[in-house]
Write a protein that holds these residues in place. Sequence first.
Motif, PDB file in Angstrom:
ATOM      1  N   GLN A 192      47.649  48.098  66.975  1.00 25.84           N
ATOM      2  CA  GLN A 192      48.200  49.141  67.725  1.00 25.84           C
ATOM      3  C   GLN A 192      49.403  50.070  66.868  1.00 25.84           C
ATOM      4  O   GLN A 192      49.907  49.184  66.243  1.00 25.84           O
ATOM      5  CB  GLN A 192      48.712  48.705  69.094  1.00 25.84           C
ATOM      6  CG  GLN A 192      47.770  48.337  70.265  1.00 25.84           C
ATOM      7  CD  GLN A 192      48.156  47.650  71.480  1.00 25.84           C
ATOM      8  OE1 GLN A 192      47.682  46.946  72.073  1.00 25.84           O
ATOM      9  NE2 GLN A 192      49.537  48.273  71.886  1.00 25.84           N
ATOM     10  N   ASN A 206      52.792  51.479  68.806  1.00 20.37           N
ATOM     11  CA  ASN A 206      53.481  51.686  69.906  1.00 20.37           C
ATOM     12  C   ASN A 206      54.773  52.350  69.680  1.00 20.37           C
ATOM     13  O   ASN A 206      55.060  52.524  68.568  1.00 20.37           O
ATOM     14  CB  ASN A 206      54.107  50.104  70.409  1.00 20.37           C
ATOM     15  CG  ASN A 206      52.639  49.296  70.794  1.00 20.37           C
ATOM     16  OD1 ASN A 206      51.577  49.850  71.256  1.00 20.37           O
ATOM     17  ND2 ASN A 206      52.925  48.049  70.916  1.00 20.37           N
ATOM     18  N   HIS A 216      60.811  39.688  73.295  1.00 21.22           N
ATOM     19  CA  HIS A 216      59.428  39.591  73.716  1.00 21.22           C
ATOM     20  C   HIS A 216      58.601  38.992  72.775  1.00 21.22           C
ATOM     21  O   HIS A 216      58.829  39.187  71.460  1.00 21.22           O
ATOM     22  CB  HIS A 216      58.779  40.973  74.223  1.00 21.22           C
ATOM     23  CG  HIS A 216      59.624  41.342  75.227  1.00 21.22           C
ATOM     24  ND1 HIS A 216      59.410  42.890  75.415  1.00 21.22           N
ATOM     25  CD2 HIS A 216      60.321  41.099  76.289  1.00 21.22           C
ATOM     26  CE1 HIS A 216      60.146  43.076  76.699  1.00 21.22           C
ATOM     27  NE2 HIS A 216      60.908  42.239  77.029  1.00 21.22           N
ATOM     28  N   LYS A 237      54.870  42.820  63.754  1.00 15.60           N
ATOM     29  CA  LYS A 237      55.483  43.956  64.310  1.00 15.60           C
ATOM     30  C   LYS A 237      55.944  44.640  62.980  1.00 15.60           C
ATOM     31  O   LYS A 237      56.823  43.905  62.231  1.00 15.60           O
ATOM     32  CB  LYS A 237      56.129  44.035  65.259  1.00 15.60           C
ATOM     33  CG  LYS A 237      55.673  43.691  66.665  1.00 15.60           C
ATOM     34  CD  LYS A 237      56.558  43.268  67.624  1.00 15.60           C
ATOM     35  CE  LYS A 237      55.778  42.616  68.763  1.00 15.60           C
ATOM     36  NZ  LYS A 237      56.729  42.170  69.938  1.00 15.60           N
ATOM     37  N   TRP A 250      48.103  43.913  72.700  1.00 17.42           N
ATOM     38  CA  TRP A 250      48.568  43.830  73.935  1.00 17.42           C
ATOM     39  C   TRP A 250      47.980  42.808  74.867  1.00 17.42           C
ATOM     40  O   TRP A 250      46.687  43.011  75.011  1.00 17.42           O
ATOM     41  CB  TRP A 250      49.365  44.905  74.694  1.00 17.42           C
ATOM     42  CG  TRP A 250      50.160  44.426  75.799  1.00 17.42           C
ATOM     43  CD1 TRP A 250      51.256  43.732  76.021  1.00 17.42           C
ATOM     44  CD2 TRP A 250      49.810  44.862  76.952  1.00 17.42           C
ATOM     45  NE1 TRP A 250      51.498  43.696  77.265  1.00 17.42           N
ATOM     46  CE2 TRP A 250      50.820  44.599  77.888  1.00 17.42           C
ATOM     47  CE3 TRP A 250      48.873  45.882  77.444  1.00 17.42           C
ATOM     48  CZ2 TRP A 250      50.866  44.987  79.091  1.00 17.42           C
ATOM     49  CZ3 TRP A 250      48.974  46.648  79.120  1.00 17.42           C
ATOM     50  CH2 TRP A 250      49.902  45.722  79.669  1.00 17.42           C
ATOM     51  N   GLU A 258      51.976  37.230  77.389  1.00 18.49           N
ATOM     52  CA  GLU A 258      53.419  37.821  77.051  1.00 18.49           C
ATOM     53  C   GLU A 258      54.318  36.800  77.326  1.00 18.49           C
ATOM     54  O   GLU A 258      54.370  36.177  78.456  1.00 18.49           O
ATOM     55  CB  GLU A 258      53.554  39.309  77.444  1.00 18.49           C
ATOM     56  CG  GLU A 258      53.361  40.538  76.903  1.00 18.49           C
ATOM     57  CD  GLU A 258      54.167  41.623  77.689  1.00 18.49           C
ATOM     58  OE1 GLU A 258      53.736  41.755  78.763  1.00 18.49           O
ATOM     59  OE2 GLU A 258      54.562  42.477  76.596  1.00 18.49           O
TER      60      GLU A 258
HETATM   61  C1  LIG Z   1      53.992  46.208  75.225  1.00 22.67           C
HETATM   62  C2  LIG Z   1      52.940  47.248  76.209  1.00 22.67           C
HETATM   63  C3  LIG Z   1      53.369  47.492  77.295  1.00 22.67           C
HETATM   64  N1  LIG Z   1      52.644  48.314  77.946  1.00 22.67           N
HETATM   65  C4  LIG Z   1      52.951  48.758  79.138  1.00 22.67           C
HETATM   66  C5  LIG Z   1      53.231  47.680  80.294  1.00 22.67           C
HETATM   67  C6  LIG Z   1      54.334  48.299  81.220  1.00 22.67           C
HETATM   68  O1  LIG Z   1      53.451  49.224  82.144  1.00 22.67           O
HETATM   69  C7  LIG Z   1      54.803  49.518  80.205  1.00 22.67           C
HETATM   70  C8  LIG Z   1      56.171  49.052  79.652  1.00 22.67           C
HETATM   71  O2  LIG Z   1      55.980  47.826  79.294  1.00 22.67           O
HETATM   72  P1  LIG Z   1      57.370  47.067  78.934  1.00 22.67           P
HETATM   73  O3  LIG Z   1      58.481  47.018  79.812  1.00 22.67           O
HETATM   74  O4  LIG Z   1      56.795  45.460  78.389  1.00 22.67           O
HETATM   75  O5  LIG Z   1      57.792  47.749  77.713  1.00 22.67           O
HETATM   76  P2  LIG Z   1      58.832  47.064  76.486  1.00 22.67           P
HETATM   77  O6  LIG Z   1      59.880  46.444  77.423  1.00 22.67           O
HETATM   78  O7  LIG Z   1      59.404  48.202  75.755  1.00 22.67           O
HETATM   79  O8  LIG Z   1      58.247  45.793  75.789  1.00 22.67           O
HETATM   80  C9  LIG Z   1      58.314  45.716  74.394  1.00 22.67           C
HETATM   81  O9  LIG Z   1      59.285  45.289  74.037  1.00 22.67           O
HETATM   82  C10 LIG Z   1      59.511  44.807  72.783  1.00 22.67           C
HETATM   83  C11 LIG Z   1      60.635  45.598  71.954  1.00 22.67           C
HETATM   84  C12 LIG Z   1      58.320  44.278  72.029  1.00 22.67           C
HETATM   85  O10 LIG Z   1      58.714  44.085  70.814  1.00 22.67           O
HETATM   86  C13 LIG Z   1      56.898  44.450  72.392  1.00 22.67           C
HETATM   87  O11 LIG Z   1      56.064  44.998  71.846  1.00 22.67           O
HETATM   88  C14 LIG Z   1      57.010  44.861  73.967  1.00 22.67           C
HETATM   89  O12 LIG Z   1      57.048  43.957  74.880  1.00 22.67           O
HETATM   90  O13 LIG Z   1      53.911  49.690  79.102  1.00 22.67           O
HETATM   91  C15 LIG Z   1      51.196  48.708  77.481  1.00 22.67           C
HETATM   92  O14 LIG Z   1      50.260  49.502  78.135  1.00 22.67           O
HETATM   93  N2  LIG Z   1      50.688  48.510  76.321  1.00 22.67           N
HETATM   94  C16 LIG Z   1      51.655  47.469  75.396  1.00 22.67           C
HETATM   95  O15 LIG Z   1      51.265  47.166  74.331  1.00 22.67           O
END
Ligand SMILES: Cc1cn([C@H]2C[C@H](O)[C@@H](COP(=O)(O)OP(=O)(O)O[C@H]3O[C@H](C)C(=O)[C@H](O)[C@H]3O)O2)c(=O)[nH]c1=O
Length: 188
Positions: free
Chosen positions: A47, A49, A62, A72, A138, A143
Motif C-alpha cells: 500500500q 498511504n 500504531h 513502512k 492494512w 492493529e
Molecule cells: C491505516 C488505515 C486506515 N484506514 C481507515 C480506517 C479509518 O476509517 C481511517 C483512519 O484510520 P486511522 O484513524 O487508524 O488513521 P491513523 O491514525 O492515521 O493511523 C495510521 O497512523 C500511523 C501513523 C500509522 O503508521 C498507521 O499506518 C496507521 O495506523 O482510515 C484505511 O482505510 N486503510 C489503512 O491502511
Amino acid sequence: MRSTRCHPDGLMLFEPTVHEDDRGAFFESFNALAFAEATGTSAYFAQDNQSISSAGVVRGLHYQLPPYAQGKLVRVSAGRVFDVAVDLRDGSDTFGRWFGVELSAVNHLQLWIPPGFAHGFLALEDGSEVLYKTTEFWHRESERALRWDDPDIGIAWPAEGLRIIISDKDALAPGFAELTNSAPARLA
Ligand SMILES: Cc1cn([C@H]2C[C@H](O)[C@@H](COP(=O)(O)OP(=O)(O)O[C@H]3O[C@H](C)C(=O)[C@H](O)[C@H]3O)O2)c(=O)[nH]c1=O
C-alpha cells in the motif's frame, strides 16, 4: 539516494539527490534497487498511504501483529512532522527503545521502519502531508496501539506550544507496561 543506518538497528534514513534548475527541482522519491541495496530487503510494498494533519495532531503509536506486521517507508510532501518508531521486535536488545526524526517537505528525508516497530508522528505545521509505503496490507483486526506519551518509553516529542489532537482510539491506547505485562511478552 544517500542512506544512513539509525538506532535501533534496522531503522534507516534516506536522503534523495535533489536536482534543481531554473524550473524548480526533481528527485526520485523511491527507487526499488537503491532501497533493496541499502536495506538488504525486498522492495515489495502492498500500500501507499497518505494523511493530512493539522499542527499538534499525533497519529499513533500504531503497529500490526504478525503475520500482518508492516514495514513502512515514510516521507513528507508538505509541512513537517516529528516521526517516531518504537522497537517492539521479538527478542530485540533495544525492545522499547524509540527513535525520532523531523521529516519535512524541505529536508526530503525518508525513514524506513522495518516490521516490528510501532510508528507515530506529531505534525508540526498545519497541512502536514505524510506519505508512506507499507509492506503489508492494512488488517484492522491485527492493529494495535500504544500510548504516544507513555513515560516508560519517554519519547521527547517537540510539542512545545502545540495543542495536542489525537483520535479517540489513540486516547484509549494502553501504556507500555500494560502491554508488556500481557502475554505474549514480545508484541510484534
Ligand atoms: C491505516 C488505515 C486506515 N484506514 C481507515 C480506517 C479509518 O476509517 C481511517 C483512519 O484510520 P486511522 O484513524 O487508524 O488513521 P491513523 O491514525 O492515521 O493511523 C495510521 O497512523 C500511523 C501513523 C500509522 O503508521 C498507521 O499506518 C496507521 O495506523 O482510515 C484505511 O482505510 N486503510 C489503512 O491502511
